[in-house]
Design a protein around this motif. Structure first.
Motif, PDB file in Angstrom:
ATOM      1  N   ASP A   1     -21.860  28.634  -1.427  1.00  0.00           N
ATOM      2  CA  ASP A   1     -20.528  28.365  -0.897  1.00  0.00           C
ATOM      3  C   ASP A   1     -19.458  28.607  -1.965  1.00  0.00           C
ATOM      4  O   ASP A   1     -18.296  28.348  -1.762  1.00  0.00           O
ATOM      5  N   SER A   2     -19.874  29.093  -3.142  1.00  0.00           N
ATOM      6  CA  SER A   2     -18.952  29.137  -4.274  1.00  0.00           C
ATOM      7  C   SER A   2     -18.584  30.561  -4.674  1.00  0.00           C
ATOM      8  O   SER A   2     -19.199  31.521  -4.215  1.00  0.00           O
ATOM      9  N   LYS A   3     -17.577  30.669  -5.503  1.00  0.00           N
ATOM     10  CA  LYS A   3     -17.145  31.967  -6.032  1.00  0.00           C
ATOM     11  C   LYS A   3     -17.233  31.928  -7.556  1.00  0.00           C
ATOM     12  O   LYS A   3     -17.039  30.882  -8.159  1.00  0.00           O
ATOM     13  N   TRP A   4     -17.469  33.100  -8.135  1.00  0.00           N
ATOM     14  CA  TRP A   4     -17.396  33.217  -9.604  1.00  0.00           C
ATOM     15  C   TRP A   4     -16.057  33.817  -9.979  1.00  0.00           C
ATOM     16  O   TRP A   4     -15.537  34.695  -9.290  1.00  0.00           O
ATOM     17  N   PHE A   5     -15.506  33.356 -11.078  1.00  0.00           N
ATOM     18  CA  PHE A   5     -14.267  33.934 -11.610  1.00  0.00           C
ATOM     19  C   PHE A   5     -14.508  34.364 -13.056  1.00  0.00           C
ATOM     20  O   PHE A   5     -15.269  33.713 -13.790  1.00  0.00           O
ATOM     21  N   ARG A   6     -13.872  35.483 -13.413  1.00  0.00           N
ATOM     22  CA  ARG A   6     -13.934  35.940 -14.812  1.00  0.00           C
ATOM     23  C   ARG A   6     -12.521  35.824 -15.386  1.00  0.00           C
ATOM     24  O   ARG A   6     -11.610  36.545 -14.987  1.00  0.00           O
ATOM     25  N   ILE A   7     -12.337  34.877 -16.284  1.00  0.00           N
ATOM     26  CA  ILE A   7     -11.006  34.603 -16.820  1.00  0.00           C
ATOM     27  C   ILE A   7     -10.924  35.106 -18.266  1.00  0.00           C
ATOM     28  O   ILE A   7     -11.656  34.617 -19.145  1.00  0.00           O
ATOM     29  N   PRO A   8     -10.030  36.063 -18.519  1.00  0.00           N
ATOM     30  CA  PRO A   8      -9.893  36.571 -19.888  1.00  0.00           C
ATOM     31  C   PRO A   8      -9.324  35.485 -20.812  1.00  0.00           C
ATOM     32  O   PRO A   8      -8.643  34.557 -20.353  1.00  0.00           O
ATOM     33  N   ALA A   9      -9.568  35.633 -22.106  1.00  0.00           N
ATOM     34  CA  ALA A   9      -9.180  34.607 -23.081  1.00  0.00           C
ATOM     35  C   ALA A   9      -7.683  34.289 -23.029  1.00  0.00           C
ATOM     36  O   ALA A   9      -7.282  33.138 -23.187  1.00  0.00           O
ATOM     37  N   ASN A  10      -6.852  35.329 -22.761  1.00  0.00           N
ATOM     38  CA  ASN A  10      -5.403  35.095 -22.774  1.00  0.00           C
ATOM     39  C   ASN A  10      -4.889  34.459 -21.483  1.00  0.00           C
ATOM     40  O   ASN A  10      -3.705  34.289 -21.297  1.00  0.00           O
ATOM     41  N   LYS A  11      -5.770  34.124 -20.557  1.00  0.00           N
ATOM     42  CA  LYS A  11      -5.347  33.511 -19.284  1.00  0.00           C
ATOM     43  C   LYS A  11      -5.888  32.084 -19.155  1.00  0.00           C
ATOM     44  O   LYS A  11      -6.226  31.620 -18.069  1.00  0.00           O
ATOM     45  N   GLY A  12      -5.986  31.433 -20.274  1.00  0.00           N
ATOM     46  CA  GLY A  12      -6.589  30.098 -20.307  1.00  0.00           C
ATOM     47  C   GLY A  12      -5.971  29.107 -19.322  1.00  0.00           C
ATOM     48  O   GLY A  12      -6.655  28.201 -18.834  1.00  0.00           O
ATOM     49  N   ASP A  13      -4.693  29.292 -19.004  1.00  0.00           N
ATOM     50  CA  ASP A  13      -4.038  28.350 -18.093  1.00  0.00           C
ATOM     51  C   ASP A  13      -4.666  28.388 -16.692  1.00  0.00           C
ATOM     52  O   ASP A  13      -4.591  27.421 -15.941  1.00  0.00           O
TER      53      ASP A  13
END
Ligand SMILES: Nc1nc2c(ncn2[C@@H]2O[C@H](COP(=O)(O)OP(=O)(O)OP(=O)(O)O)[C@@H](O)[C@H]2O)c(=O)[nH]1
Ligand SMILES: [Mg+2]
Length: 438
Positions: free
Chosen positions: A372-384
């Motif tokens: 039921d979930s999603k994966w996200f890939r967050i780059p280092a500069n998008k920590g917020d």
């Protein structure tokens, strides 16, 4: 005709003959009507009635005046006299006029299936919500059955079925008073419903995955809740042991916690007034992310029971929910492949008393939670964005891939939609390496 105990048991108010009418229409489903009468015996006994015997009439259609035919009324009268019965319980719903005509002809208390079920609920109700809901259902049922203005309810004053329950003193009222009381109850219900909705929203905000145990009465729902969460919900080999929903936290093998809720059981011909009055309670089912449909697979009737439960779910608008069918009480029976075919979607064959089976249930829930979930890939500069992900759902797993943070979240659809413009581009579909999955 089934003969049962004839000696008078002290302290038992009702000594009843149970009556079922099988019309041409119902004949097509003979198995169900026969089973319905057996179930009526169980319901009557649950309500504390001494069942003297059962009686069935096959007829083209019901009699508008006395429900069963004239000859059958005479036969019933004779048997009631012979067995010293004081009550006749009908397996189908009677109109107000039919009740009065039967009372006049037989001079015993007349009860129908709906009233019997409402009576059991009245005996079981012990929360404010439950008590209000039952009284509301009882009065809604009674109102159209009162004849004439101001007809008093003298026949209800003797105690026992139809006179029990939260409203028993209030029942000596005329129609107008009943209507006022119904309005009053509805208002009080609104308050209770508001509380429940708040509570539910809080749970939802917390992002918890919610699983509801649903099924025919006596299937083993409460037993499974108790076994999985060490709750101490009342378990009994009787119909409608559970009335109010109970929720408990359950820790899955991967350490995640979900909320598991036990609900009131279903039965065939569940009274309509009851479903309407219990909507607030039954809405717990609508809120669930996953339904565990518990089936007592040791019963010959379990397929029919499954279909009845699915029909009620449909009526509630919960038909499209994800379901796992739990064929319970496997310790009592051998389940065949054919039986399993009827399950919609996934199923497990379990015994609530088998530790390994309980683990299987937890794993199956865990699998649903993850799917039921999603994966996200967050780059280092998008920590917020990481903080935002924690707000739109429940973070299940995190990992690092180079400079990127990989985060698995079970998102709340509404919260996610509001933030999709920020998050959608960071969704990571299928690029997750092995080992990063749960
Ligand atoms: N043999 C056996 N008995 C079970 C199993 N699960 C439940 N039971 C029994 O079945 C009966 C009903 O169990 P409950 O847990 O009260 O059933 P329920 O679905 O909550 O029933 P209601 O609340 O009345 O709708 C009890 O006597 C339990 O001990 C099982 O796997 N095997
Ligand atoms: Mg129960």
């Amino acid at each position: 005709m089934k003969q049962t105990t004839h000696h008078v048991i002290p302290h038992i108010l009702e000594r009843a003959i149970l009556v079922s009418l099988v019309t041409q229409k119902e004949k097509r489903n003979e198995f169900l009507t026969e089973y319905s009468l057996q179930e009526l015996v169980a319901l009557a006994e649950t309500a504390g009635v001494q069942v003297l015997e059962t009686m069935t009439q096959n007829k083209d259609a019901k009699d508008s005046k006395t429900f069963i035919g004239k000859g059958k009324v005479a036969e019933l009268k004779l048997r009631l006299e012979e067995l010293d019965g004081n009550t006749a319980i009908f397996d189908q719903e009677l109109s107000g006029a039919q009740v009065r005509n039967l009372e006049a002809a037989l001079d015993v208390k007349i009860i129908d299936r709906t009233q019997l079920i409402l009576d059991i609920f009245a005996q079981r109700a012990n929360t404010r919500e439950g008590i209000l809901q039952v009284e509301l259902a009882q009065l809604s049922y009674l109102l159209p059955r009162l004849s004439g203005q101001g007809k008093n309810l003298a026949r209800l004053n003797g105690g026992g079925i139809g006179a029990r329950g939260p409203g028993e003193t209030k029942l000596e009222m005329d129609r107008r008073h009943i209507r006022d009381r119904i309005d009053e109850l509805k208002q009080q219900m609104q308050e209770v419903v508001r509380h429940r909705v708040l509570h539910r929203e809080r749970r939802k905000k917390a992002g918890a995955f919610q699983v509801a145990l649903v099924g025919y009465t006596n299937a083993g729902k409460s037993t499974i809740l108790n076994q999985l969460t060490h709750a101490d919900v009342y378990v009994q080999n009787q119909l409608f042991a559970t009335l109010d929903p109970t929720s408990r936290n359950l820790k899955l093998p991967n350490g995640k916690e979900i909320i598991l809720t036990d609900t009131v059981g279903f039965i065939q011909n569940l009274p309509h007034d009851l479903i309407a009055s219990f909507r607030a309670t039954l809405e717990e089912v609508l809120e669930a992310d996953l339904i565990l449909h518990v089936v007592d697979s040791s019963l010959e009737m379990h397929m029919e029971q499954m279909n009845i439960v699915n029909a009620v779910l449909k009526e509630l608008g919960a038909r499209d929910k994800e379901q796992i069918t739990l064929f319970n009480k496997s310790d009592l029976c051998v389940t065949t492949e054919g039986q399993m075919d009827a399950a919609e979607g996934e199923f497990l064959r379990i015994s609530a008393f088998n530790e390994a089976d309980l683990e299987l249930i937890k794993l199956a829930i865990q699998e649903k939670l993850v799917s039921d979930s999603k994966w996200f890939r967050i780059p280092a500069n998008k920590g917020d964005l990481i903080a935002l992900l924690y707000r739109v759902g429940e973070v299940l797993e995190t990992d690092v891939d180079g400079d990127d943070m990989l985060i698995q979240v079970r998102v709340n659809a509404g919260d996610y939609a509001k933030n999709a413009y920020l998050l959608a581009t960071y969704e990571d579909n299928g690029q997750v390496e092995e080992g990063a999955t749960v």
